[in-house]
Design an enzyme around this catalytic site. Structure first.
Site, PDB file in Angstrom:
ATOM      1  N   LYS A   1       0.965  -1.380   0.248  1.00  0.00           N
ATOM      2  CA  LYS A   1       0.023   0.011  -0.016  1.00  0.00           C
ATOM      3  C   LYS A   1       0.873   1.362  -0.075  1.00  0.00           C
ATOM      4  O   LYS A   1       0.537   2.242  -0.811  1.00  0.00           O
ATOM      5  CB  LYS A   1      -0.860   0.029   1.234  1.00  0.00           C
ATOM      6  CG  LYS A   1      -1.950  -1.120   1.306  1.00  0.00           C
ATOM      7  CD  LYS A   1      -2.880  -0.882   2.566  1.00  0.00           C
ATOM      8  CE  LYS A   1      -2.085  -1.041   4.059  1.00  0.00           C
ATOM      9  NZ  LYS A   1      -1.464  -2.387   4.246  1.00  0.00           N
TER      10      LYS A   1
ATOM     11  N   ARG B   1      -9.376   1.463   9.241  1.00  0.00           N
ATOM     12  CA  ARG B   1      -8.707  -0.353   9.485  1.00  0.00           C
ATOM     13  C   ARG B   1      -9.850  -0.725  10.210  1.00  0.00           C
ATOM     14  O   ARG B   1      -9.866  -2.073  10.597  1.00  0.00           O
ATOM     15  CB  ARG B   1      -7.435  -0.174  10.250  1.00  0.00           C
ATOM     16  CG  ARG B   1      -6.360  -1.075   9.460  1.00  0.00           C
ATOM     17  CD  ARG B   1      -5.298  -0.732  10.525  1.00  0.00           C
ATOM     18  NE  ARG B   1      -4.038  -1.402  10.226  1.00  0.00           N
ATOM     19  CZ  ARG B   1      -2.875  -0.934   9.566  1.00  0.00           C
ATOM     20  NH1 ARG B   1      -2.844   0.205   9.189  1.00  0.00           N
ATOM     21  NH2 ARG B   1      -2.227  -1.908   9.825  1.00  0.00           N
TER      22      ARG B   1
ATOM     23  N   ARG C   1      11.290  -6.389   4.395  1.00  0.00           N
ATOM     24  CA  ARG C   1      11.121  -4.928   4.443  1.00  0.00           C
ATOM     25  C   ARG C   1      12.265  -4.467   5.272  1.00  0.00           C
ATOM     26  O   ARG C   1      12.540  -4.646   6.337  1.00  0.00           O
ATOM     27  CB  ARG C   1       9.798  -4.542   4.995  1.00  0.00           C
ATOM     28  CG  ARG C   1       9.494  -3.125   4.823  1.00  0.00           C
ATOM     29  CD  ARG C   1       7.927  -2.875   4.756  1.00  0.00           C
ATOM     30  NE  ARG C   1       7.220  -3.828   5.965  1.00  0.00           N
ATOM     31  CZ  ARG C   1       5.892  -3.565   6.024  1.00  0.00           C
ATOM     32  NH1 ARG C   1       4.999  -3.064   4.781  1.00  0.00           N
ATOM     33  NH2 ARG C   1       5.147  -3.992   6.906  1.00  0.00           N
TER      34      ARG C   1
ATOM     35  N   ARG D   1      11.459  -3.012  10.809  1.00  0.00           N
ATOM     36  CA  ARG D   1      10.318  -2.508  11.657  1.00  0.00           C
ATOM     37  C   ARG D   1      10.212  -3.692  12.688  1.00  0.00           C
ATOM     38  O   ARG D   1      10.357  -4.812  12.718  1.00  0.00           O
ATOM     39  CB  ARG D   1       9.139  -2.468  10.986  1.00  0.00           C
ATOM     40  CG  ARG D   1       8.811  -1.131  10.328  1.00  0.00           C
ATOM     41  CD  ARG D   1       7.543  -1.246   9.321  1.00  0.00           C
ATOM     42  NE  ARG D   1       6.392  -1.642  10.030  1.00  0.00           N
ATOM     43  CZ  ARG D   1       5.175  -1.505   9.552  1.00  0.00           C
ATOM     44  NH1 ARG D   1       5.184  -1.089   8.542  1.00  0.00           N
ATOM     45  NH2 ARG D   1       4.169  -1.935   9.877  1.00  0.00           N
TER      46      ARG D   1
ATOM     47  N   ARG E   1      -0.494  -9.704  12.772  1.00  0.00           N
ATOM     48  CA  ARG E   1      -1.322  -8.591  11.893  1.00  0.00           C
ATOM     49  C   ARG E   1      -2.176  -9.105  10.902  1.00  0.00           C
ATOM     50  O   ARG E   1      -3.317  -8.417  10.545  1.00  0.00           O
ATOM     51  CB  ARG E   1       0.075  -7.740  11.514  1.00  0.00           C
ATOM     52  CG  ARG E   1       0.622  -6.813  12.740  1.00  0.00           C
ATOM     53  CD  ARG E   1       2.153  -6.433  12.118  1.00  0.00           C
ATOM     54  NE  ARG E   1       2.081  -5.657  11.104  1.00  0.00           N
ATOM     55  CZ  ARG E   1       3.032  -5.568  10.316  1.00  0.00           C
ATOM     56  NH1 ARG E   1       4.043  -6.073  10.248  1.00  0.00           N
ATOM     57  NH2 ARG E   1       2.774  -4.685   9.089  1.00  0.00           N
TER      58      ARG E   1
END
Ligand code: AMP
Length: 276
Positions: free
Chosen positions: A55, A132, A166, A210, A221
């Site tokens: 996103k 969300r 990531r 992260r 998540r």
């Protein structure tokens, strides 16, 4: 409008009510200063999709293309965490366990971001990571009009790998991905490859992961997404605003197709030739 706000705010806490009032205040100025895309559509867009789908990558590219801010509530939460402000201890535990932050906090962070943007003359937005929950979608719906919702989709077997790969540059904040994804086709299902998105030399030694991109937290998540956020897709589908987009691979394959799906491909061509 006042009656709707009253009904909406009634069952909420005083702090959520005041955050919603602030949100309403900043968003209510937007229709007058609407940013329209080259096809004449207002740009108050939302990007939906599971964690790791991309996103941030695509919302940020579109934001540069269309000249509207890309507002990612996850970034706002991370900025608040890094600032060691009054909320940071409370937030750290929630975020690092892969849970959702309360509506009060998220709406207050979003209002502050919109306030800062308003003072710089910003208008329009591409929201990423908000709403969300159905409750957040209802609140947003009451305070402004969303023009388009893009739901990014990617096969699940590559999501975990993407999240684990990531990396963020601790200096400039840009996102990269060191994962080299190569899923072989089997039983009639096509394969998929995604090249890593490697950093330029000046960022290479400053990459960090992260804290919520560990295997256990990513799985949590994803579970939270299916439980709390997936219903938001149905919310916008019933309003006829949802555009589903299946990512065919990495950025080189997906970006031109996304522009085509948004009917913006000729705009990007014109812009690139103007820059060249
Ligand atoms: P993201 O970068 O979008 O994956 O967000 C990182 C974390 O910030 C999430 O796992 C949540 O803990 C929190 N967060 C971001 N956006 C929201 C939201 N709209 N509602 C609740 N929590 C959020």
């Amino acid at each position: 409008m006042a009656a709707i706000m009253h009904r909406l705010l009634k069952p909420t806490s005083p702090s959520l009510s005041s955050s919603i009032s602030l949100l309403s205040r900043y968003l209510s100025t937007f229709p007058q200063n609407a940013v329209v895309d080259p096809k004449g559509r207002n740009v108050q867009w939302v990007f939906l999709g599971v964690p790791g789908v991309g996103k941030g990558t695509y919302a940020s590219r579109l934001s540069s293309l269309l000249g509207v801010p890309h507002i990612a509530t996850g970034d706002l939460v991370r900025e608040e965490l890094a600032s060691s402000g009054p909320l940071s201890n409370q937030l750290e535990e929630i975020v690092n366990q892969g849970q959702l932050v309360s509506d009060e906090i998220i709406i207050s962070l979003l209002s502050k971001r919109l306030e800062a943007g308003e003072s710089k003359g910003e208008s329009g937005f591409i929201l990423d990571g908000f709403p969300r929950t159905i409750r957040q979608a209802e609140i947003l719906d009451e305070v402004t009009d969303i023009d388009l919702v893009v739901n990014l989709k990617l096969r699940e077997d590559v999501l975990l790998e993407k999240c684990l790969g990531r990396r963020i540059c601790s200096e400039c904040g840009k996102n990269f991905n060191v994962a080299s994804i190569n899923v072989k086709g089997e039983s009639g299902r096509p394969g998929m490859s995604m090249a890593p998105l490697l950093p330029p030399p000046q960022c290479a030694s400053k990459l960090v992961s992260r804290a919520d991109d560990t295997e256990d937290v990513v799985k949590e998540r994803l579970r939270v997404y299916y439980d709390k956020s997936e219903p938001v897709e149905g919310f916008y589908q019933s309003q006829g605003k949802l555009m589903e987009f299946d990512l065919p691979g990495g950025i080189p394959e997906s970006w031109p197709k996304l522009l085509e799906a948004l009917n913006l491909d000729d705009h990007e061509e014109k812009r690139s030739s103007a820059v060249a």
